[in-house]
Scaffold this motif. Structure first.
Motif, PDB file in Angstrom:
ATOM      1  N   GLY A 219     -18.112  12.533 -65.602  1.00  0.00           N
ATOM      2  CA  GLY A 219     -17.955  13.402 -66.760  1.00  0.00           C
ATOM      3  C   GLY A 219     -18.381  14.834 -66.488  1.00  0.00           C
ATOM      4  N   PRO A 220     -18.194  15.731 -67.467  1.00  0.00           N
ATOM      5  CA  PRO A 220     -18.428  17.168 -67.266  1.00  0.00           C
ATOM      6  C   PRO A 220     -19.886  17.615 -67.438  1.00  0.00           C
ATOM      7  CG  PRO A 220     -17.495  16.794 -69.438  1.00  0.00           C
ATOM      8  CD  PRO A 220     -17.517  15.456 -68.753  1.00  0.00           C
ATOM      9  N   LEU A 221     -20.785  16.706 -67.848  1.00  0.00           N
ATOM     10  CA  LEU A 221     -22.166  17.122 -68.099  1.00  0.00           C
ATOM     11  C   LEU A 221     -22.863  17.597 -66.824  1.00  0.00           C
ATOM     12  CD1 LEU A 221     -23.935  14.640 -70.564  1.00  0.00           C
ATOM     13  CD2 LEU A 221     -23.535  17.077 -70.874  1.00  0.00           C
TER      14      LEU A 221
ATOM     15  N   ALA B 247     -20.269  16.615 -73.299  1.00  0.00           N
ATOM     16  CA  ALA B 247     -20.446  15.374 -72.554  1.00  0.00           C
ATOM     17  C   ALA B 247     -19.125  14.711 -72.207  1.00  0.00           C
ATOM     18  CB  ALA B 247     -21.316  14.398 -73.353  1.00  0.00           C
ATOM     19  N   ILE B 248     -18.084  14.955 -73.028  1.00  0.00           N
ATOM     20  CA  ILE B 248     -16.752  14.418 -72.754  1.00  0.00           C
ATOM     21  C   ILE B 248     -15.723  15.530 -72.955  1.00  0.00           C
ATOM     22  CG2 ILE B 248     -17.352  12.049 -73.404  1.00  0.00           C
ATOM     23  CD1 ILE B 248     -15.981  12.526 -76.094  1.00  0.00           C
TER      24      ILE B 248
ATOM     25  N   VAL C 139     -28.004  10.510 -72.354  1.00  0.00           N
ATOM     26  CA  VAL C 139     -26.772  10.464 -71.569  1.00  0.00           C
ATOM     27  C   VAL C 139     -27.011  11.275 -70.298  1.00  0.00           C
ATOM     28  CG1 VAL C 139     -24.326  11.062 -71.498  1.00  0.00           C
ATOM     29  CG2 VAL C 139     -25.356  10.243 -73.631  1.00  0.00           C
ATOM     30  N   PRO C 140     -26.973  10.639 -69.138  1.00  0.00           N
ATOM     31  CA  PRO C 140     -27.286  11.360 -67.898  1.00  0.00           C
ATOM     32  C   PRO C 140     -26.177  12.308 -67.485  1.00  0.00           C
ATOM     33  CG  PRO C 140     -26.669   9.089 -67.423  1.00  0.00           C
ATOM     34  CD  PRO C 140     -26.744   9.206 -68.919  1.00  0.00           C
ATOM     35  N   ALA C 141     -26.529  13.266 -66.643  1.00  0.00           N
ATOM     36  CA  ALA C 141     -25.540  14.213 -66.120  1.00  0.00           C
ATOM     37  C   ALA C 141     -24.443  13.460 -65.375  1.00  0.00           C
ATOM     38  CB  ALA C 141     -26.216  15.209 -65.179  1.00  0.00           C
TER      39      ALA C 141
ATOM     40  N   GLU D 222     -19.211   4.898 -69.227  1.00  0.00           N
ATOM     41  CA  GLU D 222     -20.666   4.716 -69.203  1.00  0.00           C
ATOM     42  C   GLU D 222     -21.290   5.120 -70.531  1.00  0.00           C
ATOM     43  OE1 GLU D 222     -21.484   5.480 -64.429  1.00  0.00           O
ATOM     44  OE2 GLU D 222     -21.383   7.172 -65.822  1.00  0.00           O
ATOM     45  N   ILE D 223     -20.771   6.185 -71.140  1.00  0.00           N
ATOM     46  CA  ILE D 223     -21.321   6.632 -72.418  1.00  0.00           C
ATOM     47  C   ILE D 223     -21.035   5.606 -73.517  1.00  0.00           C
ATOM     48  CG2 ILE D 223     -21.240   8.421 -74.186  1.00  0.00           C
ATOM     49  CD1 ILE D 223     -20.556  10.417 -71.956  1.00  0.00           C
TER      50      ILE D 223
END
Length: 383
Positions: free
Chosen positions: A35-37, A63-64, A90-92, A98-99
């Motif tokens: 993801g973009p985080l 996060a998305i 929510v991890p990087a 996963e979220i």
């Protein structure tokens, strides 16, 4: 003509199916991709929320990248109706897959607000703190002494929020009365308790939930202490002058009250062990204090000479050997020190002004150390 139309329709259908398959494969790949985080974030899911609101929040936090794809993925995996209320870290780089798992898995919140009821040796405090997702560390929002201070609005605000976590932190060296008194004052717990046996509670941090019984918390503390005592007793040195795990617990409680310096515990233990081996009285002030208070409250002043001479079951200036019960709840380190003391010639120690102690083998050396400490006390009193 009809053959041509049919052929063109078939070709179009094949192309459409091919494109649809490509879209599905692309969607699946994107749903499972990193993801973009760039750094962790905390996502709050309110009770009664839905995937649409959660996806909007996630998009807003970066996060998305695609809320629609996030919702379709949750639907496809049969998790759209399994959303759990709480605050979730929510991890990087977390993928959408996963979220979705994080917000539907359930269990305790993993970030957000935490209320810690701290039971200290001299005071109890309530601390409200928030997890900083970027550092993984808690940041204090408010702290107060419930016996002295007004209740801050930050505590009132988070007290009834669904995703707030609650924890009871018990310091080494507190008495069982202090633990019972604090538990009785925590309104989120239910039921009554009687004062547990002194020394029977393991100092540690215990997560609790609204509606837990006070007795269930005590049971967890006692079970943990039984494990610690049994482990220390099993690993004890063969020559320690202790006859039972309970005597080990008593000695560990005295060590706990005599020093808060981790490196000193085994030295302090060696002094008491040497005295027991020689048939000397332990002559330790914390046992005298316990004889005065019996573990209820804090003495809050120095000992009087009359109290040092007063005969109580715990006054080790008067009684021989160990007192009949522990004088506090010792932690793992003090239990292990009692079970495996250092080998030293010391039979005396006194404060040295640094927070630690000066140790001595002879009375003459000890008197010199006492004189040095008295001088430090006098200088501090005149400052």
């Amino acid at each position: 003509m009809w053959r041509s139309v049919a052929s063109n329709a078939l070709t179009f259908l094949i192309v459409a199916l091919f494109l649809l398959g490509g879209v599905i494969l692309f969607g699946q790949s994107t749903y499972r991709a990193e993801g973009p985080l760039n750094e962790p974030v905390c996502v709050r899911v309110q009770s009664g929320s839905n995937m649409s609101r959660v996806s909007q929040d996630l998009e807003g936090k970066g996060a998305i990248a695609n809320g629609t794809l996030f919702r379709l993925g949750a639907d496809y995996s049969d998790k759209a109706d399994k959303l759990k209320a709480g605050a979730f870290l929510v991890p990087a780089g977390a993928s959408m897959e996963e979220i979705v798992d994080i917000v539907t898995r359930g269990g305790a919140s993993t970030c957000g607000t935490e209320v810690v009821y701290r039971i200290g040796v001299t005071r109890k405090t309530v601390q409200v703190r928030e997890l900083d997702p970027a550092t993984g560390s808690f940041v204090e929002v408010a702290a107060f002494n419930p016996a002295e201070d007004e209740t801050p609005t930050d505590y009132t605000r988070v007290r009834n929020e669904a995703d707030t976590r609650f924890r009871i932190a018990v310091a080494e060296g507190v008495t069982s009365w202090q633990v019972m008194d604090t538990l009785n004052s925590i309104e989120l717990l239910n039921g009554e308790i009687e004062q547990p046996d002194e020394g029977s509670l393991a100092p540690d941090s215990y997560e609790v939930r609204v509606g837990d019984t006070r007795q269930s918390v005590i049971d967890r503390m006692q079970e943990a202490q039984e494990v610690l005592v049994a482990s220390a007793w099993e690993g004890r040195a063969s020559d320690v002058p202790l006859l039972s795990p309970y005597e080990l617990l008593i000695l560990a409680s005295i060590i706990e009250k005599e020093t808060g310096v981790a490196e000193e515990r085994r030295q302090v233990a060696s002094v008491f062990t040497n005295r027991l081996n020689r048939g000397m009285r332990l002559q330790t002030d914390p046992t005298v204090i316990y004889g005065v208070t019996e573990g209820v409250g804090v003495l809050g002043r120095g000992l009087r000479q009359s109290e040092l001479r007063r005969e109580t079951p715990w006054n080790t200036y008067v009684i021989d050997a160990l007192p009949p019960t522990p004088i506090a709840n010792p932690g793992r380190a003090s239990l292990e020190a009692a079970a495996n003391p250092d080998t030293t010639p010391y039979i005396f120690f006194v404060a040295d002004g640094t927070g630690g102690h000066a140790f001595a083998e002879t009375l003459a050396e000890h008197n010199q150390n006492v004189a040095a400490w008295r001088k430090i006390e006098a200088e501090r009193a005149n400052q």
